[in-house]
Write a protein that holds these residues in place. Structure first.
Motif, PDB file in Angstrom:
ATOM      1  N   LEU A   1      11.603 -20.725 -18.224  1.00  0.00           N
ATOM      2  CA  LEU A   1      12.337 -21.859 -18.841  1.00  0.00           C
ATOM      3  C   LEU A   1      11.709 -23.043 -17.746  1.00  0.00           C
ATOM      4  O   LEU A   1      11.945 -23.129 -16.621  1.00  0.00           O
ATOM      5  CB  LEU A   1      13.730 -21.722 -18.576  1.00  0.00           C
ATOM      6  CG  LEU A   1      14.480 -20.673 -19.422  1.00  0.00           C
ATOM      7  CD1 LEU A   1      16.187 -20.765 -19.382  1.00  0.00           C
ATOM      8  CD2 LEU A   1      14.300 -20.922 -20.681  1.00  0.00           C
ATOM      9  N   LEU A   2      11.355 -24.075 -18.518  1.00  0.00           N
ATOM     10  CA  LEU A   2      10.417 -25.234 -17.934  1.00  0.00           C
ATOM     11  C   LEU A   2      11.496 -26.106 -16.903  1.00  0.00           C
ATOM     12  O   LEU A   2      11.264 -26.774 -15.859  1.00  0.00           O
ATOM     13  CB  LEU A   2       9.724 -25.908 -18.451  1.00  0.00           C
ATOM     14  CG  LEU A   2       8.520 -25.246 -19.385  1.00  0.00           C
ATOM     15  CD1 LEU A   2       7.730 -26.110 -20.081  1.00  0.00           C
ATOM     16  CD2 LEU A   2       7.815 -24.230 -18.251  1.00  0.00           C
ATOM     17  N   ASP A   3      12.816 -26.341 -17.544  1.00  0.00           N
ATOM     18  CA  ASP A   3      13.832 -26.990 -17.075  1.00  0.00           C
ATOM     19  C   ASP A   3      15.049 -26.696 -17.699  1.00  0.00           C
ATOM     20  O   ASP A   3      15.106 -25.975 -18.495  1.00  0.00           O
ATOM     21  CB  ASP A   3      13.709 -28.345 -17.148  1.00  0.00           C
ATOM     22  CG  ASP A   3      13.627 -29.009 -18.653  1.00  0.00           C
ATOM     23  OD1 ASP A   3      13.996 -28.090 -19.580  1.00  0.00           O
ATOM     24  OD2 ASP A   3      12.903 -30.085 -18.962  1.00  0.00           O
ATOM     25  N   VAL A   4      16.247 -27.104 -17.173  1.00  0.00           N
ATOM     26  CA  VAL A   4      17.405 -27.279 -17.829  1.00  0.00           C
ATOM     27  C   VAL A   4      18.147 -28.420 -17.680  1.00  0.00           C
ATOM     28  O   VAL A   4      18.049 -29.247 -16.821  1.00  0.00           O
ATOM     29  CB  VAL A   4      18.440 -26.360 -17.103  1.00  0.00           C
ATOM     30  CG1 VAL A   4      19.880 -26.006 -17.682  1.00  0.00           C
ATOM     31  CG2 VAL A   4      17.887 -24.675 -17.253  1.00  0.00           C
ATOM     32  N   HIS A   5      18.549 -29.005 -19.087  1.00  0.00           N
ATOM     33  CA  HIS A   5      19.165 -30.440 -18.935  1.00  0.00           C
ATOM     34  C   HIS A   5      20.358 -30.370 -20.157  1.00  0.00           C
ATOM     35  O   HIS A   5      20.578 -29.433 -20.897  1.00  0.00           O
ATOM     36  CB  HIS A   5      18.093 -31.392 -19.408  1.00  0.00           C
ATOM     37  CG  HIS A   5      17.326 -31.144 -20.687  1.00  0.00           C
ATOM     38  ND1 HIS A   5      16.483 -30.198 -21.037  1.00  0.00           N
ATOM     39  CD2 HIS A   5      17.555 -31.671 -21.980  1.00  0.00           C
ATOM     40  CE1 HIS A   5      15.939 -30.171 -22.210  1.00  0.00           C
ATOM     41  NE2 HIS A   5      16.793 -31.092 -22.889  1.00  0.00           N
ATOM     42  N   ASN A   6      20.945 -31.436 -19.989  1.00  0.00           N
ATOM     43  CA  ASN A   6      22.142 -31.732 -20.924  1.00  0.00           C
ATOM     44  C   ASN A   6      23.082 -30.553 -21.046  1.00  0.00           C
ATOM     45  O   ASN A   6      23.514 -30.141 -21.944  1.00  0.00           O
ATOM     46  CB  ASN A   6      21.597 -31.809 -22.373  1.00  0.00           C
ATOM     47  CG  ASN A   6      22.555 -32.572 -23.417  1.00  0.00           C
ATOM     48  OD1 ASN A   6      23.352 -33.261 -23.122  1.00  0.00           O
ATOM     49  ND2 ASN A   6      22.271 -32.184 -24.823  1.00  0.00           N
ATOM     50  N   VAL A   7      23.583 -30.418 -19.764  1.00  0.00           N
ATOM     51  CA  VAL A   7      24.636 -29.315 -19.423  1.00  0.00           C
ATOM     52  C   VAL A   7      26.076 -30.038 -19.893  1.00  0.00           C
ATOM     53  O   VAL A   7      26.327 -31.052 -19.022  1.00  0.00           O
ATOM     54  CB  VAL A   7      24.251 -28.964 -18.060  1.00  0.00           C
ATOM     55  CG1 VAL A   7      25.449 -27.807 -17.775  1.00  0.00           C
ATOM     56  CG2 VAL A   7      23.245 -28.125 -17.875  1.00  0.00           C
ATOM     57  N   ARG A   8      26.736 -29.291 -20.476  1.00  0.00           N
ATOM     58  CA  ARG A   8      28.186 -29.735 -20.871  1.00  0.00           C
ATOM     59  C   ARG A   8      29.099 -28.258 -20.554  1.00  0.00           C
ATOM     60  O   ARG A   8      28.743 -27.308 -21.118  1.00  0.00           O
ATOM     61  CB  ARG A   8      28.368 -30.220 -22.069  1.00  0.00           C
ATOM     62  CG  ARG A   8      27.489 -31.675 -22.288  1.00  0.00           C
ATOM     63  CD  ARG A   8      27.155 -31.634 -23.805  1.00  0.00           C
ATOM     64  NE  ARG A   8      26.064 -30.649 -24.097  1.00  0.00           N
ATOM     65  CZ  ARG A   8      25.836 -30.443 -25.282  1.00  0.00           C
ATOM     66  NH1 ARG A   8      26.388 -30.738 -26.382  1.00  0.00           N
ATOM     67  NH2 ARG A   8      24.659 -29.672 -25.400  1.00  0.00           N
ATOM     68  N   VAL A   9      30.092 -28.625 -19.703  1.00  0.00           N
ATOM     69  CA  VAL A   9      30.903 -27.696 -19.425  1.00  0.00           C
ATOM     70  C   VAL A   9      32.283 -27.987 -20.016  1.00  0.00           C
ATOM     71  O   VAL A   9      32.985 -29.071 -19.292  1.00  0.00           O
ATOM     72  CB  VAL A   9      30.902 -27.150 -17.997  1.00  0.00           C
ATOM     73  CG1 VAL A   9      31.731 -25.856 -17.873  1.00  0.00           C
ATOM     74  CG2 VAL A   9      29.559 -26.808 -17.498  1.00  0.00           C
ATOM     75  N   ARG A  10      33.090 -27.402 -20.844  1.00  0.00           N
ATOM     76  CA  ARG A  10      34.509 -27.664 -21.000  1.00  0.00           C
ATOM     77  C   ARG A  10      35.464 -26.387 -20.774  1.00  0.00           C
ATOM     78  O   ARG A  10      35.106 -25.154 -20.915  1.00  0.00           O
ATOM     79  CB  ARG A  10      34.493 -27.856 -22.691  1.00  0.00           C
ATOM     80  CG  ARG A  10      33.994 -29.077 -22.988  1.00  0.00           C
ATOM     81  CD  ARG A  10      32.464 -29.382 -23.118  1.00  0.00           C
ATOM     82  NE  ARG A  10      32.106 -30.770 -23.538  1.00  0.00           N
ATOM     83  CZ  ARG A  10      31.258 -30.955 -24.508  1.00  0.00           C
ATOM     84  NH1 ARG A  10      30.956 -29.947 -25.362  1.00  0.00           N
ATOM     85  NH2 ARG A  10      30.971 -32.102 -24.618  1.00  0.00           N
ATOM     86  N   GLN A  11      36.559 -26.767 -20.367  1.00  0.00           N
ATOM     87  CA  GLN A  11      37.570 -25.764 -20.201  1.00  0.00           C
ATOM     88  C   GLN A  11      38.447 -25.920 -21.280  1.00  0.00           C
ATOM     89  O   GLN A  11      39.164 -26.772 -21.988  1.00  0.00           O
ATOM     90  CB  GLN A  11      38.568 -26.619 -19.004  1.00  0.00           C
ATOM     91  CG  GLN A  11      39.794 -25.420 -18.424  1.00  0.00           C
ATOM     92  CD  GLN A  11      39.333 -24.163 -18.053  1.00  0.00           C
ATOM     93  OE1 GLN A  11      38.764 -24.407 -16.786  1.00  0.00           O
ATOM     94  NE2 GLN A  11      39.698 -23.097 -18.450  1.00  0.00           N
ATOM     95  N   THR A  12      38.908 -24.529 -21.920  1.00  0.00           N
ATOM     96  CA  THR A  12      39.692 -24.101 -22.909  1.00  0.00           C
ATOM     97  C   THR A  12      40.696 -23.024 -22.589  1.00  0.00           C
ATOM     98  O   THR A  12      40.190 -22.494 -21.561  1.00  0.00           O
ATOM     99  CB  THR A  12      38.704 -23.489 -24.075  1.00  0.00           C
ATOM    100  OG1 THR A  12      38.142 -22.126 -23.855  1.00  0.00           O
ATOM    101  CG2 THR A  12      37.561 -24.398 -24.507  1.00  0.00           C
ATOM    102  N   PRO A  13      41.551 -22.901 -23.398  1.00  0.00           N
ATOM    103  CA  PRO A  13      42.833 -21.881 -22.964  1.00  0.00           C
ATOM    104  C   PRO A  13      42.019 -20.453 -22.923  1.00  0.00           C
ATOM    105  O   PRO A  13      42.474 -19.492 -21.999  1.00  0.00           O
ATOM    106  CB  PRO A  13      43.406 -21.645 -24.243  1.00  0.00           C
ATOM    107  CG  PRO A  13      43.219 -23.320 -25.045  1.00  0.00           C
ATOM    108  CD  PRO A  13      42.169 -23.760 -24.724  1.00  0.00           C
TER     109      PRO A  13
END
Length: 476
Positions: free
Chosen positions: A398-410
């Motif tokens: 993988l050349l890079d990692v971007h646009n990371v979004r983390v959400r808390q759910t039940p």
């Protein structure tokens, strides 16, 4: 268009009325049975044109609860009434003509005004027939076409009356009676032609060649596998077309809807008077792949499958797949569902095939509209992205990692990310790399319940020029 139909019908009423008065006046004055016959014929036309005027007014009313197919057949009923009057008039003319032929003496006077009335009648008939025929063709009106037929036959019958008056002038008074019989023949011929068309319409007989024309148009529409049934029936100015067509059973519903819409559009372009209803039925096509046949059977049972593997082992077909079921479902119910799908596939592909299914839980949150989620603290997201970028740099895939979004759910944390990959990697290689990263993240953050990775080819200015399935997700 409706106003034009009513206007031309009203013009026919006025023309028929004027001709009736003129012919009766001269016929009584001269004693000509031919002219009196024509006068009765014109009186009949007057009644017929009045019926036509009412018919076209009613037939153009829109469909309602009591008449779901509209009011078009009112025109056919009007035309049928005209047919009956035509034959009744013919019978009277023939009776009177026969009586005169057997009489010892017949008094008939051939005058110039009698000839003038007939000539004027021919001119009016010609004009009315042309106008009625034009509007009938434009509006597909059976009632107006019947009127046009009446006026056309009047031209011929008037010509016969002229011949009869000529014979009287030459000293053959019975020629007038013979001319009257000739008129009745034309009237009967017009009645037969009109009656046949009218009865065909009332019993829903398809117009000659209409079904074949419809079938030819429909077969040319892309996506139509077969035309199974065509039903065509006229109703006034409309032509109702009911179609049963076959389409590939592997097609998605939106594609089937597009094909049906294309059929309606093609028919209306070629036949503007058509009101089209299309029923599409699934058909197993000869070029279906095993994968497509598996997906069709799964869709029939309302279940989802993925990771379908098709093999031929020692000449025997082997199919395996992951079956997605509700994670809260008891295993006995899930196994029964799996067994139903396996039986369906054996019916589809043959009893000698080998079928293996792996049952796995669907992502189930217990809410039809999804769960509520909130973004976690920015520093936690940044720490997770930094760890992911470090792993990507170490792996080299993988050349890079971007646009990371983390959400808390039940249910736990849901992570979404994008990454660039070398554009020449295969889908399988990219999928394995994303899976490895996801497993690494789960080891670091056990509270993660769902990870969705979206790979994109590097150096793609539009962000997706090379077709890569999206998103590619891990086993998680």
């Amino acid at each position: 268009m409706a106003n034009e139909k009513e206007a031309v019908a009203l013009g026919s009423i006025l023309a028929s009325g004027a001709m009736t008065v003129g012919k009766f006046t001269v016929g009584m004055a001269t004693g000509s049975l031919g002219l009196l016959s024509e006068a009765l014929h014109s009186l009949l036309d007057l009644g017929a044109t009045v019926l036509t005027w009412f018919a076209v007014r009613i037939s153009d009313q829109p469909a309602d609860a009591e008449h779901p197919y509209g009011h078009g057949k009112v025109e056919s009923v009007s035309a049928l009434a005209e047919t009956g009057l035509l034959f009744l008039t013919s019978a009277w003319i023939i009776y009177e003509a026969a009586h005169r032929l057997m009489a010892d003496r017949v008094e008939v006077e051939a005058t110039w005004w009698a000839v003038a009335v007939v000539l004027v009648s021919i001119a009016i008939d010609y004009y009315r027939a042309r106008e009625l025929s034009r509007v009938a063709k434009e509006t597909n009106s059976q009632a107006l076409e019947a009127d046009a037929l009446h006026f056309s036959s009047d031209i011929l019958s008037s010509a016969v009356v002229l011949v009869g008056l000529g014979l009287v002038w030459l000293g053959y008074p019975r020629g007038d009676a013979l001319a009257a019989i000739g008129v009745s023949i034309f009237v009967c011929l017009a009645g037969y032609r009109l009656g046949r068309r009218t009865i065909d319409t009332l019993i829903d007989a398809a117009p000659a060649g209409a079904a074949e024309r419809v079938e030819g148009i429909v077969r040319a529409v892309p996506g139509i596998a077969a035309v199974q049934r065509v039903r065509v029936r006229p109703a006034g100015s409309l032509l109702f077309v009911d179609l049963d067509v076959a389409v590939g059973r592997a097609l998605p519903l939106n594609r089937v809807a597009e094909i049906k819409a294309a059929v309606v559009e093609a028919l209306r372009a070629a036949m503007p008077e058509a009101e089209v209803t299309v029923a599409a039925h699934p058909l197993a096509l000869d070029d279906e792949t095993v994968l497509e046949r598996v997906m069709v059977r799964a869709a029939d049972l309302g279940v989802g499958v993925h990771h379908v593997t098709v093999q031929r082992v020692n000449g025997r077909l082997s199919v395996s797949f992951d079956l997605e079921v509700n994670g809260r479902l008891p295993i006995r119910q899930a196994h029964a569902l799996s067994s139903r799908l396996e039986r369906a596939l054996k019916e589809e592909l043959g009893d000698d095939i080998e079928v293996e299914s792996h049952i796995e839980p669907q992502q189930d949150n217990g809410q039809e509209d999804g769960v509520d989620g909130v973004d976690i603290a920015a520093e936690r997201t940044a720490a997770m992205q930094a760890r992911m970028e470090a792993w990507a740099a170490e792996s080299g895939r993988l050349l890079d990692v971007h646009n990371v979004r983390v959400r808390q759910t039940p249910s736990g944390l849901v992570v979404n990310f994008h990454s660039h990959v070398p554009p020449d990697l295969t889908v399988s290689e990219v999928h394995d790399a994303v899976d490895d990263l996801e497993r690494h993240i789960r080891q670091q953050w056990p509270e993660v319940c769902r990870i969705v990775g979206h790979p994109e080819p590097a150096h793609d200015p539009v962000g997706g020029g090379t077709p890569v399935p999206s998103p590619l997700r891990g086993e998680g």
